[in-house]
Design a protein around this motif. Structure first.
Motif, short mmCIF file in Angstrom:
data_model
loop_
_atom_site.label_atom_id
_atom_site.label_comp_id
_atom_site.label_asym_id
_atom_site.label_seq_id
_atom_site.Cartn_x
_atom_site.Cartn_y
_atom_site.Cartn_z
N ALA A 24 0.86 -1.19 0.00
CA ALA A 24 0.00 0.00 0.00
C ALA A 24 0.89 1.23 0.00
N ILE A 25 0.52 2.23 -0.85
CA ILE A 25 1.24 3.51 -0.83
C ILE A 25 0.43 4.43 0.08
N LEU A 26 1.02 4.80 1.19
CA LEU A 26 0.29 5.57 2.19
C LEU A 26 0.18 7.04 1.79
N SER A 27 -0.98 7.63 2.10
CA SER A 27 -1.14 9.07 1.84
C SER A 27 -1.26 9.83 3.17
N SER A 28 -1.63 9.12 4.20
CA SER A 28 -1.82 9.78 5.50
C SER A 28 -0.45 10.04 6.16
N ALA A 29 -0.22 11.30 6.49
CA ALA A 29 1.06 11.70 7.10
C ALA A 29 1.27 10.97 8.43
N LYS A 30 0.14 10.76 9.13
CA LYS A 30 0.24 10.10 10.43
C LYS A 30 0.77 8.66 10.28
N LEU A 31 0.20 7.98 9.26
CA LEU A 31 0.63 6.59 9.05
C LEU A 31 2.07 6.51 8.55
N ILE A 32 2.42 7.47 7.67
CA ILE A 32 3.79 7.47 7.14
C ILE A 32 4.78 7.63 8.30
N LYS A 33 4.39 8.50 9.23
CA LYS A 33 5.26 8.72 10.39
C LYS A 33 5.33 7.44 11.25
N GLU A 34 4.18 6.82 11.35
CA GLU A 34 4.12 5.61 12.19
C GLU A 34 4.98 4.48 11.61
N TYR A 35 4.86 4.27 10.28
CA TYR A 35 5.61 3.17 9.65
C TYR A 35 7.03 3.58 9.26
N GLY A 36 7.27 4.87 9.15
CA GLY A 36 8.61 5.34 8.77
C GLY A 36 8.84 5.34 7.28
N LYS A 37 7.84 4.99 6.49
CA LYS A 37 7.98 4.99 5.03
C LYS A 37 6.58 5.07 4.41
N ALA A 38 6.58 5.41 3.12
CA ALA A 38 5.28 5.60 2.47
C ALA A 38 4.73 4.30 1.91
N GLU A 39 5.65 3.36 1.58
CA GLU A 39 5.18 2.10 0.98
C GLU A 39 5.33 0.97 1.99
N ILE A 40 4.24 0.35 2.31
CA ILE A 40 4.32 -0.74 3.30
C ILE A 40 3.85 -2.05 2.66
N THR A 41 4.39 -3.15 3.18
CA THR A 41 3.98 -4.48 2.70
C THR A 41 3.03 -5.08 3.72
N ILE A 42 1.94 -5.62 3.21
CA ILE A 42 0.92 -6.17 4.12
C ILE A 42 0.93 -7.69 3.98
N ILE A 43 1.36 -8.37 5.03
CA ILE A 43 1.34 -9.84 4.96
C ILE A 43 0.24 -10.42 5.85
N ASN A 44 -0.43 -9.54 6.58
CA ASN A 44 -1.49 -9.99 7.47
C ASN A 44 -2.71 -9.09 7.24
N PRO A 45 -3.86 -9.66 6.90
CA PRO A 45 -5.03 -8.81 6.63
C PRO A 45 -5.37 -7.87 7.79
N ALA A 46 -4.98 -8.27 8.99
CA ALA A 46 -5.28 -7.41 10.15
C ALA A 46 -4.57 -6.05 10.04
N GLN A 47 -3.48 -6.01 9.26
CA GLN A 47 -2.73 -4.76 9.14
C GLN A 47 -3.18 -3.92 7.94
N PHE A 48 -4.22 -4.35 7.25
CA PHE A 48 -4.63 -3.67 6.00
C PHE A 48 -5.08 -2.23 6.33
N PRO A 49 -4.40 -1.22 5.76
CA PRO A 49 -4.77 0.15 6.10
C PRO A 49 -6.06 0.58 5.40
N ASP A 50 -6.72 1.51 6.02
CA ASP A 50 -8.00 1.99 5.49
C ASP A 50 -7.80 2.70 4.15
N ARG A 51 -8.81 2.59 3.28
CA ARG A 51 -8.67 3.20 1.95
C ARG A 51 -8.41 4.70 2.02
N LEU A 52 -8.98 5.37 3.05
CA LEU A 52 -8.84 6.82 3.16
C LEU A 52 -7.39 7.25 3.40
#
Ligand SMILES: Nc1nc2c(ncn2[C@@H]2O[C@H](COP(=O)(O)OP(=O)(O)OP(=O)(O)O)[C@@H](O)[C@H]2O)c(=O)[nH]1
Length: 929
Positions: free
Chosen positions: A696-724
């Motif tokens: 997922a390519i993140l657009s939310s600044a909060k999430l980018i800060k949380e993960y430390g990068k804009a592109e995250i890999t999702i290997i567990n559906p529980a971590q699937f970020p919201d579309r918004l």
């Protein structure tokens, strides 16, 4: 089966003895009675086989039958030589008559035989020939005092633990030791049979041979044999047990022993290959099988080499310095699934004398239980072969690789230790998808390629067509192809000649500093990590101080050896050679695949190692019982050491507890891993539904800060970020290659379109076969595409894929709600187009799996707030109006209304407990879908 009488304390041996064995039951003398004082002494001390002692008590078998052996039935003519007034002369007479032992000597424990031996007047009991049951030749052997046995049994090299006794007779004579050893062998044999009943029938030697003259001479002499030598010569009995004569030959040791230290040596080419050796080999009866314990003493090996049928060399004589780099060839066998790689490896092992030529050699290098059960290779296996070609001795290091696409990482790793490959193609099926993939792996690694067309014995074989395919697709001239039948052994020797002519030797030097690449590892419970190494420079032997480039830890080498295909310790390994190393690595984390080992005093630049495997499929793994968590963790560590393509991350779930999220190369890989956990480590686990790694390519600044990068890999559906909070979702894709007969093209194209695939290429590889290339979303093929393809092409189409990066996709997370509450473990990430079908499927399965409650349960599939599928699980209903016989209707209505209100309340506050096995059933069915 010959009767067995044995020394006290060895009751286990009573039940099973090889035919032809006669072992004397020995009792220690009663204390007050002394040797040589008269009949009472002997009566008290000895209870022999009724065959050698007519006055003995009836045999156990006879006692069970209730028919004590009558003196008339016994060979009354044979006097009891040890009994009463019978003299030593009569004892000798008895020995002459029997061709066996004087009972006094055979059975007298510390008493009789020692004296006889010192006189040097005859062979020791353990080596005396006797008459076994059913008229077979056999050995009359005697046990000795339990102390001696105890001492010797401790040294039993096959890994079996035998009972030991206090060492009271340490100063026992050699003859006594020999007697003890014979007893020990019998016990060993019995234990072996009890451990391995299935193997027993074919292990039993139909006829035991005459003993080795060398040993007889040795024991007949007055020389004192040291306990160590005695131990060694005790091991010598093992080859005798394992020896088989007869047209079938057989594999008495290797197949059944729990320890890999026994080596079938018969038929091995002497590495020296001089004329005398070749002559000895030619003269040797090939049907015999001899085994030698790898840890056997020098004396034993000397004896062994003197054995008339042993046209082989003892392991310690294997001087690997005789194989300079120029005479080494390292190669892999690669092919599509079932094109005959392992069968060809069998024939190569046979031709080079590494294993005996018997009809039973089938996929010898496929050692894992899972490989035997499924009939496929899942683990690359190497073996060192010695081959003499035009007077020059060659060391050929062969690696048999898996064919299935899920194990392609094994192939790519194997190729890094090779300079050439044998590319096997089925003469009937022709080039298939994995043939193409494996060819390009070897081609890109710039390895010499020897095309081999196998199965030419088949009725439908068409080698000309296959040769043309090879020429067209791979640009290899037709005349370079070798036509063989691996099953029948036709032309297989030609393949070896081609290997020597076409494959270059490794480019390295023994004079360089040590550089050893760890290309595979296994974990042994007792010896720690066993690392398979390829030497790219220098030499290595026991005692060397080495350093791991990965961990920077220091080790001392405990053992080096080669694989033939079992581990065979040797003195030294030199540059260009392939073998194994044990260096006291106790933790699995210390042995990294791709690591470089070097000498402590001579640091070197580490080798590039291997590209890490890229997992294609992820699934959660949880212990069935949380108390098993630690055991499962250690099993996972050990198994991932042997299968380095699996990635492991810690994970946890509310319903299933603590666990891991594992990455596999495919679904078959996942199944095989699970099966190996069960079979090799006795672990049963819960595996969740497989999912592929999305991004997922993140657009939310909060999430980018949380993960430390804009592109995250999702290997567990529980971590699937919201579309918004996401600008784009990406899904993994693969470039699939399908090779099919042309009549199935239409159906296959329809199937590919249904799986959202995009056609990239289509090529006729000959007039009947087509090669299609499609770009597939990975999650569309990961579960059931291969099965569907096989089903609609009647099994003729083959499929292979390679990673093709990521593409943008309309992905959604689908939740499963039970009475409005989401169940995290059942959430899945799917493409928007497939949401309805998958949601409906999951709801139906859950309805079957969840037990009914006292209140109604709504099972829903939801995308965000939108419900896309629903099933209702009806409640159990108590008949609250059962006691109302007639009467007022308002009374009934009142009761029903109260019940409805109660259920409504229960549904609000009641928790829907999804039992663990319901989860498993749903997740399993999802996989089955
Ligand atoms: N008729 C015939 N059958 C053969 C020949 N070579 C192999 N086979 C058979 O083909 C089947 C597959 O052989 P394997 O040696 O297991 O093939 P493989 O390539 O090692 O298979 P994987 O390791 O699963 O990729 C077996 O049933 C063999 O008996 C041959 O020359 N002739």
């Amino acid at each position: 089966m010959g009767p067995l009488q044995e020394a006290p304390g060895t009751a286990r041996a009573q039940t099973s003895t090889p035919p032809g064995w006669v072992l004397s039951r020995v009792r220690r003398p009663r204390q007050p009675q002394r040797a040589g004082r008269g009949p009472a002494a002997y009566r008290g001390e000895t209870e022999t086989s009724s065959r050698c002692n007519p006055t003995a008590t009836p045999s156990r078998a006879a006692r069970r039958r209730g028919t004590p052996r009558s003196p008339a039935a016994a060979p009354a003519a044979r006097p009891h030589p040890a009994g009463g007034a019978r003299s030593r002369r009569s004892a000798r007479h008895f020995r002459r008559r029997q061709g066996g032992l004087p009972a006094r000597e055979a059975c007298g424990g510390a008493l009789g035989w020692g004296a006889a031996s010192r006189r040097g007047n005859g062979p020791p009991p353990a080596l005396s020939e006797g008459r076994g049951g059913e008229g077979r030749g056999g050995w009359a052997a005697a046990g000795a005092g339990p102390a001696v046995r105890g001492e010797l049994w401790g040294a039993l090299p096959c890994g079996l633990r035998l009972p030991s006794a206090p060492p009271r007779c340490e100063g026992a004579s050699p003859a006594l030791s020999a007697m003890a050893l014979a007893g020990r062998v019998a016990v060993w044999w019995a234990r072996l049979r009890s451990r391995c009943p299935a193997a027993a029938p074919r292990c039993l030697p139909p006829c035991l041979p005459a003993g080795p003259a060398a040993c007889r001479r040795r024991y007949g002499s007055r020389r004192t044999v040291s306990p160590r030598a005695a131990r060694g010569c005790g091991s010598l009995r093992l080859p005798e047990i394992g020896l088989q004569r007869g047209p079938e030959g057989g594999l008495p040791g290797q197949a059944m022993l729990p320890c890999s230290r026994y080596l079938p040596l018969q038929g091995r080419l002497c590495p020296r290959g001089d004329r005398a050796c070749r002559a000895r080999r030619a003269a040797a009866p090939r049907k015999c099988w001899l085994m030698l314990c790898a840890g056997a003493s020098r004396e034993l090996r000397a004896c062994f080499a003197a054995w008339p049928g042993a046209a082989c060399i003892a392991p310690e004589k294997l001087d690997m310095s005789m194989y300079p780099v120029e005479s080494i060839r390292n190669f892999s066998i690669i092919a599509h699934v079932d094109h005959g790689k392992s069968t060809l490896a069998d024939r190569l092992l046979e031709i080079t004398g590494t294993i005996a030529k018997t009809g039973r050699n089938k996929q010898v290098l496929d050692k894992l239980q899972v490989e035997r059960e499924r009939g496929i290779t899942v683990k690359a296996q190497s073996a060192s072969l010695f081959y003499n070609h035009e007077g020059v001795n060659y060391l050929l290091n062969l690696i048999d690789t898996p064919g299935h696409v899920d194990f392609s990482y094994e192939v790519s790793r194997s190729l890094s230790a090779c300079q050439g490959v044998i590319l096997v193609v089925d003469a009937n099926e022709g080039i298939q998808a994995q043939t193409v993939a494996n060819f390009y792996l070897a081609f890109e690694a710039q390895l010499a390629i020897i095309p081999v067309i196998n199965k030419i014995d088949l009725k439908n074989a068409d080698p000309e067509r296959v040769e043309k395919q090879i020429e067209k697709l791979f640009d290899i001239p037709i005349d370079e192809c070798v036509r063989i039948s691996a099953k029948q052994g036709t032309n297989v020797e030609k393949v070896l000649q081609k290997v020597i002519e076409k494959i270059p030797p490794p480019q390295c030097h023994t004079a360089d500093p040590l550089k050893a690449l760890v290309f595979d590892s296994t974990f042994d419970h007792y010896r720690g990590v066993i690392a398979n190494i390829a030497l790219f420079g220098g030499e290595i032997q026991k005692g060397y101080k080495i350093v791991s480039a990965h961990t920077k830890k220091r080790y001392e080498v405990n053992e080096v050896g080669i694989l033939t295909p079992n581990e065979q310790p040797i003195h030294k390994l030199y540059a260009g050679q392939v073998g194994y190393l044990i260096a006291g690595m106790k933790e699995v984390t210390e042995a990294q695949i791709g690591d470089t080992l070097f000498l402590y005093e001579q640091p070197v630049e580490p080798l590039p190692g291997f590209k890490t495997a890229k997992p294609m499929v992820f699934a959660g793994m949880y212990p069935v019982d949380q108390t098993e968590y630690n055991n499962l963790r250690s099993a996972l560590e050990r198994l991932t050491l042997n299968d380095s393509s699996v990635t492991v991350h810690r994970d946890s779930s509310l319903a299933l507890g603590a666990g891991w999220r594992l990455g596999f190369l495919g679904l078959l890989h996942m199944e095989v891993f699970n099966q190996r956990l069960e079979q090799e480590y006795n672990m049963s686990v819960i595996l969740t539904a497989p999912t592929v790694p999305y991004k997922a390519i993140l657009s939310s600044a909060k999430l980018i800060k949380e993960y430390g990068k804009a592109e995250i890999t999702i290997i567990n559906p529980a971590q699937f970020p919201d579309r918004l909070s996401v600008s784009e979702y990406l899904e993994p894709t693969v470039l699939g290659t399908i090779v099919t007969p042309q009549e199935y093209i239409g159906k296959i194209i329809a199937l590919c379109q249904d799986r959202r695939a995009v056609q990239k290429d289509m090529l006729y590889i000959d007039e009947r076969r087509v090669m299609l290339k499609y770009l597939f979303p990975l999650n569309e093929i990961v579960v059931d595409f291969y099965d569907a393809l096989k089903a609609l092409s009647s099994g003729y189409a083959s499929f292979d894929y390679e990673d093709a990066g990521y593409q943008a996709a309309d992905l959604i997370k689908m939740d499963i709600l039970l009475n409005g509450n989401p169940v995290e473990e059942l959430a899945t990430i799917i493409h928007n187009d497939k949401a309805h079908v998958t949601g409906k499927f999951l709801c139906e399965r859950l309805k079957d799996a969840i037990p009914r409650q006292l209140f109604e349960i709504a099972i829903q599939a939801a995308i965000g707030k939108k419900i896309i599928a629903r099933e209702t699980l009806k409640a159990y209903r108590k008949n609250v109006v059962a006691k109302c016989y007639g009467g007022d209707i308002t009374r009934r209505m009142k009761l029903l209304k109260r019940q409805a209100e109660g259920k409504k309340l229960m549904r609000k506050i009641g928790n829907v407990e999804v039992p663990r096995d319901a989860f498993i059933r749903v997740l399993k069915r999802q996989t089955d879908k």
